[in-house]
Write a protein that holds these residues in place. Structure first.
Motif, PDB file in Angstrom:
ATOM      1  N   GLN A   1       0.837  -1.202   0.000  1.00 33.57           N
ATOM      2  CA  GLN A   1       0.000   0.000   0.000  1.00 33.57           C
ATOM      3  C   GLN A   1       0.870   1.248   0.000  1.00 33.57           C
ATOM      4  O   GLN A   1       0.585   2.206  -0.720  1.00 33.57           O
TER       5      GLN A   1
ATOM      6  N   TRP B   1      -6.706   4.859   4.783  1.00 35.84           N
ATOM      7  CA  TRP B   1      -5.417   4.168   4.838  1.00 35.84           C
ATOM      8  C   TRP B   1      -4.382   4.936   4.041  1.00 35.84           C
ATOM      9  O   TRP B   1      -3.236   5.070   4.457  1.00 35.84           O
TER      10      TRP B   1
ATOM     11  N   GLU C   1      -0.769   6.489   5.081  1.00 36.60           N
ATOM     12  CA  GLU C   1       0.488   6.191   4.378  1.00 36.60           C
ATOM     13  C   GLU C   1       1.179   7.470   3.926  1.00 36.60           C
ATOM     14  O   GLU C   1       2.407   7.564   3.959  1.00 36.60           O
TER      15      GLU C   1
END
Length: 163
Positions: free
Chosen positions: A56, A105, A109
């Motif tokens: 990711q 998410w 990140e």
């Protein structure tokens, strides 16, 4: 030291650090010998960069590069500021599933990549640009990355605010 530290440009650079100029400041990053492997981190008892979800993180970094590396014929550093929604839009085009969850998410990140010097994130202004670590990429390693970014779709006009 896992993150990048910035100091005024006039400050001397301590031995063992690489200086990446950025206007009135300089980013200080560890400089490793050619061919150094992660074992060097263990030898010097340094923690590796935190990447809980490395796949990711790579996709978020690719999305940010797609938006911030405006001219792929140039070097990626220092890049141009891009709206965070544009980066999230490019990232959303690379993922499947719950878009809201993926966006949260990806935002996390972006923060982790900024904490470790891969990106420079200005949350107050809502923009991101390439980080000082990208200045240390060897020129010969940029070709495949350029090819990948050329194939990736850019952000939508709505994400750029060009509605």
């Amino acid at each position: 030291m896992t993150g990048a530290v910035s100091v005024p440009a006039a400050e001397p650079v301590p031995p063992g650090l690489a200086a990446v100029p950025d206007g009135p400041r300089t980013w200080l990053l560890p400089s490793w010998p050619d061919g150094a492997t992660p074992a060097v981190l263990e030898q010097y008892e340094l923690a590796p960069m935190p990447l809980d979800r490395s796949g990711q993180a790579r996709r978020v970094l690719a999305a940010a590069l797609r938006c911030c590396w405006a001219n792929l014929d140039d070097a990626p550093w220092p890049g141009v500021p891009a709206p965070v929604p544009a980066v999230l839009d490019v990232y959303a085009g690379m993922t499947r599933g719950d878009a809201a969850l993926a966006g949260r998410w990806a935002t996390g990140e972006l923060r982790r990549l900024a904490d470790t010097g891969w990106l420079v994130l200005d949350e107050a202004r809502g923009v991101v640009r390439t980080g000082p670590r990208t200045a240390l990429w060897p020129h010969e390693a940029l070709g495949p990355l350029r090819d990948l970014l050329r194939r990736m779709p850019g952000p939508s006009r709505e994400a750029l605010g060009d509605e």
